[in-house]
Structures are given as structure tokens and as C-alpha cells.
Write a protein that holds these residues in place. Sequence first.
Motif, PDB file in Angstrom:
ATOM      1  N   UNK A  71       0.815  -1.220   0.000  1.00 22.18           N
ATOM      2  CA  UNK A  71       0.000   0.000   0.000  1.00 22.18           C
ATOM      3  C   UNK A  71       0.842   1.261   0.000  1.00 22.18           C
ATOM      4  N   UNK A  72       1.994   1.212  -0.620  1.00 17.81           N
ATOM      5  CA  UNK A  72       2.874   2.373  -0.637  1.00 17.81           C
ATOM      6  C   UNK A  72       2.245   3.491  -1.455  1.00 17.81           C
ATOM      7  N   UNK A  73       1.401   4.256  -0.792  1.00 17.38           N
ATOM      8  CA  UNK A  73       0.750   5.406  -1.426  1.00 17.38           C
ATOM      9  C   UNK A  73       1.299   6.659  -0.768  1.00 17.38           C
ATOM     10  N   UNK A  74       2.098   7.409  -1.512  1.00 17.69           N
ATOM     11  CA  UNK A  74       2.755   8.554  -0.917  1.00 17.69           C
ATOM     12  C   UNK A  74       4.102   8.141  -0.336  1.00 17.69           C
ATOM     13  N   UNK A  75       4.730   9.045   0.375  1.00 13.72           N
ATOM     14  CA  UNK A  75       6.055   8.783   0.931  1.00 13.72           C
ATOM     15  C   UNK A  75       5.956   7.829   2.118  1.00 13.72           C
ATOM     16  N   UNK A  76       6.834   6.799   2.167  1.00 15.46           N
ATOM     17  CA  UNK A  76       6.808   5.859   3.302  1.00 15.46           C
ATOM     18  C   UNK A  76       6.981   6.554   4.649  1.00 15.46           C
ATOM     19  N   UNK A  77       7.751   7.657   4.656  1.00 18.08           N
ATOM     20  CA  UNK A  77       7.967   8.384   5.902  1.00 18.08           C
ATOM     21  C   UNK A  77       6.654   8.943   6.437  1.00 18.08           C
ATOM     22  N   UNK A  78       5.769   9.348   5.533  1.00 14.39           N
ATOM     23  CA  UNK A  78       4.468   9.865   5.968  1.00 14.39           C
ATOM     24  C   UNK A  78       3.624   8.752   6.583  1.00 14.39           C
ATOM     25  N   UNK A  79       3.683   7.553   5.978  1.00  8.17           N
ATOM     26  CA  UNK A  79       2.964   6.413   6.544  1.00  8.17           C
ATOM     27  C   UNK A  79       3.457   6.099   7.953  1.00  8.17           C
ATOM     28  N   UNK A  80       4.776   6.114   8.134  1.00  7.36           N
ATOM     29  CA  UNK A  80       5.358   5.838   9.443  1.00  7.36           C
ATOM     30  C   UNK A  80       4.945   6.915  10.444  1.00  7.36           C
ATOM     31  N   UNK A  81       4.935   8.167   9.993  1.00 10.81           N
ATOM     32  CA  UNK A  81       4.523   9.278  10.864  1.00 10.81           C
ATOM     33  C   UNK A  81       3.076   9.111  11.305  1.00 10.81           C
ATOM     34  N   UNK A  82       2.204   8.735  10.373  1.00 12.97           N
ATOM     35  CA  UNK A  82       0.797   8.492  10.695  1.00 12.97           C
ATOM     36  C   UNK A  82       0.657   7.368  11.722  1.00 12.97           C
ATOM     37  N   UNK A  83       1.437   6.293  11.518  1.00  7.86           N
ATOM     38  CA  UNK A  83       1.400   5.170  12.462  1.00  7.86           C
ATOM     39  C   UNK A  83       1.807   5.613  13.863  1.00  7.86           C
ATOM     40  N   UNK A  84       2.853   6.424  13.953  1.00  5.51           N
ATOM     41  CA  UNK A  84       3.328   6.883  15.259  1.00  5.51           C
ATOM     42  C   UNK A  84       2.292   7.764  15.946  1.00  5.51           C
ATOM     43  N   UNK A  85       1.653   8.642  15.171  1.00  5.90           N
ATOM     44  CA  UNK A  85       0.635   9.536  15.738  1.00  5.90           C
ATOM     45  C   UNK A  85      -0.510   8.724  16.344  1.00  5.90           C
ATOM     46  N   UNK A  86      -1.005   7.754  15.577  1.00  3.38           N
ATOM     47  CA  UNK A  86      -2.126   6.934  16.052  1.00  3.38           C
ATOM     48  C   UNK A  86      -1.677   6.026  17.194  1.00  3.38           C
ATOM     49  N   UNK A  87      -0.439   5.528  17.139  1.00  2.00           N
ATOM     50  CA  UNK A  87       0.082   4.668  18.209  1.00  2.00           C
ATOM     51  C   UNK A  87       0.119   5.403  19.538  1.00  2.00           C
TER      52      UNK A  87
END
Length: 203
Positions: A71-87
Motif C-alpha cells: 500500500x505504498x501510497x505517498x512517501x513511506x515516511x508519511x505512513x510511518x509518521x501516521x502510524x506513530x501519531x495513532x500509536x
Amino acid sequence: MEGLFFYWIGWSLWIIVTFFVSKANTYRYLASFALLLLIIITPYHFPIGTTEIGVSFFLLYIAASFLFVKSQCGHPLYLVTCMLIVSFAYCAFLCFEMFDPIWVVFNRDWMLAGMLACLVILLHKQALSRICILIFAALNGEVIFALIIQKYGFPFQIGSFRFLDVLSMAFVVVSGWNMIEYLAGYLERNLNPLVKEKQNYHE
């Protein structure tokens, strides 16, 4: 009964994937096997100090990693950032619930699931990425919270039935929203040309 909602959603997904998804789909058998395995291994846990870890926890991590790759949609760093925020939001909810439970005025599971679903929907637009973020964030949030309360010597079960219920509830909300967005886009793509054609006809 804890785990009832998880089993209901799990078996429903397995039936859909096994009997209704096209056989041409290359991931059909893999998804069906993973869902069935998840349902079977869910009751099993093993202890690490004062903490117990569910075997299903590791299978969910593997599934989330697979979704992350696909599901690499957009920059992977943004996905990781989203995961951290929700975590961290997930962990904060559990901390507030433990130290100041008076503010949990509604059903705790639905409040937590609703918060997770809203954050995931707001942070990302791609359907598969939302599911990936949701699973990863909930798993990481469990680990962070377990590390925090382990310092106080409190027992905790990572990947409990209650956790799986919350994750299933949030999954249903996010998937439902994804379906609404898909339906809205489909209607917009197919109805707009008809409306324009009708307007041109009357002109």
C-alpha cells in the motif's frame, strides 16, 4: 463476552474472502489462510515477565507488514509518521483510562475504536494504507503501553481478546468509510456524464 465481536468479524471476512472473492485474485488463498490461522491461534498466549503476549499479535504484525509493502501510497515516511501519531494516541487513551478512568463516560471499546478510526481516516486517503496504519498503530500502541505499566509491575496481556475487539470495531468503521468513499466516487464518475449529457440535450 470479550472476543465475540472479533470472532464475528473474523468469520465474516473469511466467508467473504473464501466464497465471494474472485478466484483470479492472487491473494485470495493467502488472505483466507491468514484469517483462518488468526482465528485458530487467537486463544494462545505466552508469558514474558509480568506480560503475556498473544500469538495472534505476531501474525497481525506480519499481515500489517505485507499491507505496508503493498500500500505504498505517498512517501513511506508519511505512513510511518501516521502510524506513530495513532500509536501514541492509542497509548495515551489507555494511560488516561488507567490513571483517570472517570472521563470514560461511554463504552470504552467503542470510544477507543472510534478514536482510532477517525484519526486513520483523517490522516490518510488511500483505503489500503488506512487499514495498514490502523493495524500497525494499534499493535505498537499495545507494546508502548505494556512497556510503561511494566515499570509499575502491573500484569498486562498484549493482544488480548479485548484488544482484538477494539481493532475489529475500528476496522469495520474504517472499511465502512472506505466503501462510502468508493461508492460516492463511483456515482460521481457515472452520474456526472449523464447529467451533462441531459443538460446538453435540453440546450
